[in-house]
Design a protein around this motif. Sequence first.
Motif, PDB file in Angstrom:
ATOM      1  N   VAL A   1      -5.898   7.750 -14.135  1.00 24.36           N
ATOM      2  CA  VAL A   1      -4.999   6.689 -14.222  1.00 24.36           C
ATOM      3  C   VAL A   1      -5.662   5.353 -14.293  1.00 24.36           C
ATOM      4  O   VAL A   1      -6.987   5.246 -13.694  1.00 24.36           O
ATOM      5  CB  VAL A   1      -4.207   6.819 -12.986  1.00 24.36           C
ATOM      6  N   ARG A   2      -5.271   4.399 -14.939  1.00 28.97           N
ATOM      7  CA  ARG A   2      -5.889   2.992 -14.970  1.00 28.97           C
ATOM      8  C   ARG A   2      -5.110   2.192 -14.222  1.00 28.97           C
ATOM      9  O   ARG A   2      -3.963   2.414 -13.650  1.00 28.97           O
ATOM     10  CB  ARG A   2      -5.844   2.629 -16.599  1.00 28.97           C
TER      11      ARG A   2
ATOM     12  N   GLU B   1       0.896  -1.238   0.136  1.00 34.59           N
ATOM     13  CA  GLU B   1       0.138  -0.143   0.066  1.00 34.59           C
ATOM     14  C   GLU B   1       0.710   1.320   0.044  1.00 34.59           C
ATOM     15  O   GLU B   1       0.525   2.001  -0.623  1.00 34.59           O
ATOM     16  CB  GLU B   1      -0.953   0.152   1.270  1.00 34.59           C
ATOM     17  N   ALA B   2       2.018   1.121   0.783  1.00 35.09           N
ATOM     18  CA  ALA B   2       2.920   2.525   0.785  1.00 35.09           C
ATOM     19  C   ALA B   2       3.318   2.659  -0.477  1.00 35.09           C
ATOM     20  O   ALA B   2       3.469   4.000  -0.646  1.00 35.09           O
ATOM     21  CB  ALA B   2       4.022   2.103   1.658  1.00 35.09           C
ATOM     22  N   VAL B   3       3.779   1.805  -1.314  1.00 27.30           N
ATOM     23  CA  VAL B   3       4.237   2.079  -2.769  1.00 27.30           C
ATOM     24  C   VAL B   3       2.925   2.576  -3.542  1.00 27.30           C
ATOM     25  O   VAL B   3       3.283   3.647  -4.458  1.00 27.30           O
ATOM     26  CB  VAL B   3       4.822   0.882  -3.351  1.00 27.30           C
ATOM     27  N   LEU B   4       1.727   2.236  -3.624  1.00 33.45           N
ATOM     28  CA  LEU B   4       0.680   2.612  -4.271  1.00 33.45           C
ATOM     29  C   LEU B   4       0.542   4.073  -3.852  1.00 33.45           C
ATOM     30  O   LEU B   4       0.280   5.044  -4.733  1.00 33.45           O
ATOM     31  CB  LEU B   4      -0.611   1.861  -4.016  1.00 33.45           C
TER      32      LEU B   4
ATOM     33  N   HIS C   1       1.846   6.964  -5.879  1.00 36.60           N
ATOM     34  CA  HIS C   1       1.573   7.443  -6.937  1.00 36.60           C
ATOM     35  C   HIS C   1       0.493   8.799  -6.859  1.00 36.60           C
ATOM     36  O   HIS C   1      -0.415   8.711  -5.980  1.00 36.60           O
ATOM     37  CB  HIS C   1       0.614   6.604  -7.837  1.00 36.60           C
ATOM     38  N   PRO C   2       0.745   9.950  -7.353  1.00 38.38           N
ATOM     39  CA  PRO C   2      -0.113  11.097  -7.015  1.00 38.38           C
ATOM     40  C   PRO C   2      -1.465  11.017  -7.361  1.00 38.38           C
ATOM     41  O   PRO C   2      -2.251  11.896  -6.676  1.00 38.38           O
ATOM     42  CB  PRO C   2       0.493  12.344  -8.007  1.00 38.38           C
TER      43      PRO C   2
ATOM     44  N   VAL D   1      -8.314   0.509  -4.979  1.00 39.85           N
ATOM     45  CA  VAL D   1      -7.853   1.720  -4.891  1.00 39.85           C
ATOM     46  C   VAL D   1      -8.979   2.872  -5.296  1.00 39.85           C
ATOM     47  O   VAL D   1      -9.764   2.590  -6.292  1.00 39.85           O
ATOM     48  CB  VAL D   1      -6.689   1.782  -6.033  1.00 39.85           C
ATOM     49  N   THR D   2      -8.810   3.993  -4.378  1.00 44.73           N
ATOM     50  CA  THR D   2      -9.707   5.253  -5.130  1.00 44.73           C
ATOM     51  C   THR D   2      -8.858   6.195  -5.261  1.00 44.73           C
ATOM     52  O   THR D   2      -7.637   6.307  -4.906  1.00 44.73           O
ATOM     53  CB  THR D   2     -10.739   5.623  -3.650  1.00 44.73           C
ATOM     54  N   LEU D   3      -9.358   6.860  -6.427  1.00 41.83           N
ATOM     55  CA  LEU D   3      -8.612   8.086  -6.730  1.00 41.83           C
ATOM     56  C   LEU D   3      -8.873   9.407  -6.354  1.00 41.83           C
ATOM     57  O   LEU D   3     -10.018   9.604  -5.991  1.00 41.83           O
ATOM     58  CB  LEU D   3      -8.484   7.865  -8.316  1.00 41.83           C
TER      59      LEU D   3
END
Length: 537
Positions: free
Chosen positions: A474-475, A436-439, A442-443, A466-468
Amino acid sequence: MTRFGASPDLPRLRGTDAQDSDLKTPLTPLELVLRAFAVHPARTATQHGRQAQSYAELAGRTARLVTLLRDHGLTPGTHALLVSPNTPDALLAFHAVPLAGGVIVPLNPAFSDEALRFLAGHADPVVALVDTACLPRVGERLAQLEIPVLEIGDASGLSARLGGVLPAALELPAALDEDSPISINYTSGTTSDPKGVMVTHRNAFVNLSNLLYHLNLRPGSVYLHALPLAHGNGWGSAWAVTAAGGTHVTLTNEGPEAVRAALRGGAVTHLFASPAILTPLTDTAAPLHLSAPVRLLVAGTSPSPRLLGNLRAQGFEVLHGYGLTETNAVMTVNEGDHLTPQGHPMMYAGQLRVVSEDGGPVPADGFTPGEIVIRGNQVMKGYYKNRAATRRALDGGWLHTGDLAVVHADGRVDILDRASDLLNIGGQSVSSAQIEAVLYRHPSVREAVVVAGHPAPGQTCAVAFVTLHPGAGVRGEELLRFCSPHLPEHALPRRVHLVPELPKTASGKVLKHVLRAQAGENLAPERRAEPVRPTRR
């Protein structure tokens, strides 16, 4: 000379016959509540919309509610149920019930109707304080149990009822035992294995002392109740803010937008909140900039480093904490520049260790995981009417949390996962928190949760939900490519689900069992990303 607290009813002192036990008073937040009533009568105690009451008014209403509760059968050690959103009347109950000698049992209105009805019986109340808006959900069950109900809230007419009773003396209940419960807090609305955490007066006093010290609560502090009071007594804020002579601000409407509006007003000085409440405040599409610093305690679930950084940039003075309902809410805190590890035990909280399966301490290398075990004056008395769960939790004189963590060289603790959330992929242990920390780097990622999926019998893989942020395009495939350089091959998610929101509990924790069920639906062996719709509860 008149001294503070002097009373003409005190017995005359004779010689030196008094025993040490005669000089002690129980450790309880009630002593500090009574002090606030006496020392800060003119200060604002509660603010709800445009309605405010002073400490003198709160003291008077408390004294009358004590009388009313006793008239309805509340005696020392018996239970008073509270079902209410955060309102001045709910805060009144947190003061009056224990001063009447009772034990307050707050239930979160966000629990399901079934859970509220079940727990209303399990808690064995002799009286119930129910907000008028909540009464249709539990009124029939309480009537079946023959529990008298006091309606509270703006539409209840409670003030008129209080005006018709004589005030009780505001004093500590006779023969109060500091190791007796002051509250019972249910950790969830489940009916399968109810865990009502018995918080003692001593637990609550130590928690209060920690909050006063670490949060710098003072007379004139203005605390915004963004957490349900039913959640660990608002992490102890129900009594700590009063002890400080501060102002309790309750919201007429709940949700992140109401919190945002209250913070924009500029009067709030303190806030406790979970990442679920705070994440919407950092949306780039609607930035929040504080006109004055707000002391913020973040806990509940592990926030991302980016969220903590964004909150600091907005003007929050961030403290990152960790705890459980079983530790009377927050037990550790990190006040330094490195906010991601949850830090050290609070000043008076007790001892925390991270141990391996054989019970020995793990090395302080920031890498080797172990289970967090805790002992100290904030650890619960036990679970109400659940001896088996109490024995399991308090085995060997330590509270076994089931949470996994690593210890850094300076002794700071970094939470990884629940033991049940650790993924075993190809014979190797993988922390979902590390994925999760890696995800979160992403901005476009607003929230990320990783659970185990099972593409075939005996096989396990990581699946991400994931929620954006608003407007992000992003896909899932792009997020997988983004993760690839930062994770070993076996730890890469098999699939990334882009969802509009994550299923959560009443206290804002993600319902991972719901996501695990979705992860197992039609999980193909090839790695790909497809959006799915979350289950709503």
